[in-house]
Design a protein around this motif. Structure first.
Motif, mmCIF file in Angstrom:
data_model
loop_
_atom_site.group_PDB
_atom_site.id
_atom_site.type_symbol
_atom_site.label_atom_id
_atom_site.label_comp_id
_atom_site.label_asym_id
_atom_site.label_seq_id
_atom_site.Cartn_x
_atom_site.Cartn_y
_atom_site.Cartn_z
ATOM 1 N N TRP A 36 0.870 -1.171 0.000
ATOM 2 C CA TRP A 36 0.000 0.000 0.000
ATOM 3 C C TRP A 36 0.908 1.221 0.000
ATOM 4 O O TRP A 36 1.689 1.417 0.941
ATOM 5 C CB TRP A 36 -0.891 0.012 1.242
ATOM 6 N N VAL A 79 -1.942 -2.672 -9.028
ATOM 7 C CA VAL A 79 -3.252 -3.213 -9.396
ATOM 8 C C VAL A 79 -4.369 -2.193 -9.197
ATOM 9 O O VAL A 79 -5.465 -2.364 -9.735
ATOM 10 C CB VAL A 79 -3.566 -4.518 -8.626
ATOM 11 N N GLU A 80 -4.095 -1.152 -8.402
ATOM 12 C CA GLU A 80 -5.112 -0.127 -8.174
ATOM 13 C C GLU A 80 -4.466 1.232 -7.983
ATOM 14 O O GLU A 80 -3.484 1.355 -7.257
ATOM 15 C CB GLU A 80 -5.947 -0.449 -6.937
ATOM 16 N N MET A 82 -5.656 5.282 -6.976
ATOM 17 C CA MET A 82 -6.687 6.209 -6.541
ATOM 18 C C MET A 82 -6.050 7.587 -6.617
ATOM 19 O O MET A 82 -4.980 7.805 -6.056
ATOM 20 C CB MET A 82 -7.175 5.898 -5.128
ATOM 21 N N PRO A 108 -3.990 -0.466 -14.410
ATOM 22 C CA PRO A 108 -4.558 -0.824 -13.108
ATOM 23 C C PRO A 108 -5.975 -0.270 -12.980
ATOM 24 O O PRO A 108 -6.367 0.646 -13.705
ATOM 25 C CB PRO A 108 -3.612 -0.126 -12.121
ATOM 26 N N SER A 109 -6.724 -0.822 -12.042
ATOM 27 C CA SER A 109 -8.022 -0.223 -11.706
ATOM 28 C C SER A 109 -7.755 1.201 -11.249
ATOM 29 O O SER A 109 -6.721 1.478 -10.648
ATOM 30 C CB SER A 109 -8.684 -1.017 -10.574
ATOM 31 N N TRP A 110 -8.697 2.114 -11.535
ATOM 32 C CA TRP A 110 -8.431 3.523 -11.234
ATOM 33 C C TRP A 110 -9.707 4.205 -10.775
ATOM 34 O O TRP A 110 -10.760 4.082 -11.406
ATOM 35 C CB TRP A 110 -7.880 4.211 -12.479
ATOM 36 N N THR A 111 -9.592 4.935 -9.684
ATOM 37 C CA THR A 111 -10.668 5.786 -9.189
ATOM 38 C C THR A 111 -10.115 7.198 -9.077
ATOM 39 O O THR A 111 -9.065 7.404 -8.465
ATOM 40 C CB THR A 111 -11.148 5.316 -7.800
ATOM 41 N N ALA A 129 -1.602 4.116 -4.311
ATOM 42 C CA ALA A 129 -1.670 2.883 -5.094
ATOM 43 C C ALA A 129 -1.613 1.654 -4.191
ATOM 44 O O ALA A 129 -1.130 1.716 -3.066
ATOM 45 C CB ALA A 129 -0.524 2.831 -6.093
#
Length: 138
Positions: A36, A79-80, A82, A108-111, A129
């Motif tokens: 993280w 993988v993510e 934000m 990657p997934s993105w918000t 991330a």
């Protein structure tokens, strides 16, 4: 997975020690293969915000890359994402152009979240991330 692999590791690269000492947070935390990464902002070595969204985005992505490397991972392992934007609608296109330089494929997934302010005046973007070490290897 052994309990040795589940020990929490605090990741504080030397160039980020001041944040850990003054604000009491590491650049990343790793447990097993999961990482993280704390929010990375677009500041230079003198803690001055970059000029405009493109420069700030590059600085933030470079900070993300350094934190991941210190944790034993790469951008390919993310993988993510934000992202937090003080000018979300105005900056989205330019930010995405920079983001695609760091993530040209295997996105990657993105918000993306619009907010009113960040930690320092003049900041326009913050990137955090989640990565899984080794998952980006081809």
């Amino acid at each position: 997975m052994s309990t040795q692999n589940l020990k929490r590791q605090t990741i504080t690269p030397p160039q980020s020690q001041v944040f850990y000492d003054n604000y009491h947070f590491p650049q990343a935390t790793r447990v097993g293969d999961m990482i993280w990464v704390s929010g990375q902002v677009g500041i230079d070595a003198t803690m001055t915000p970059g000029n405009g969204i493109e420069e700030q985005a590059h600085l933030a992505f470079q900070g993300l890359k350094l934190a991941l490397e210190a944790a034993g991972a790469t951008l390919a392992d993310v993988v993510e994402l934000m992202t937090f934007h003080t000018e979300l609608q105005a900056d989205t296109h330019a930010f995405m152009q920079v983001k695609h330089q760091y993530f040209p494929d295997r996105y990657p997934s993105w918000t993306a979240i619009g907010i009113s302010q960040l930690a320092l005046p003049g900041l326009r973007v913050e990137i955090r991330a989640v990565a899984v070490a080794g998952c980006g290897e081809a």
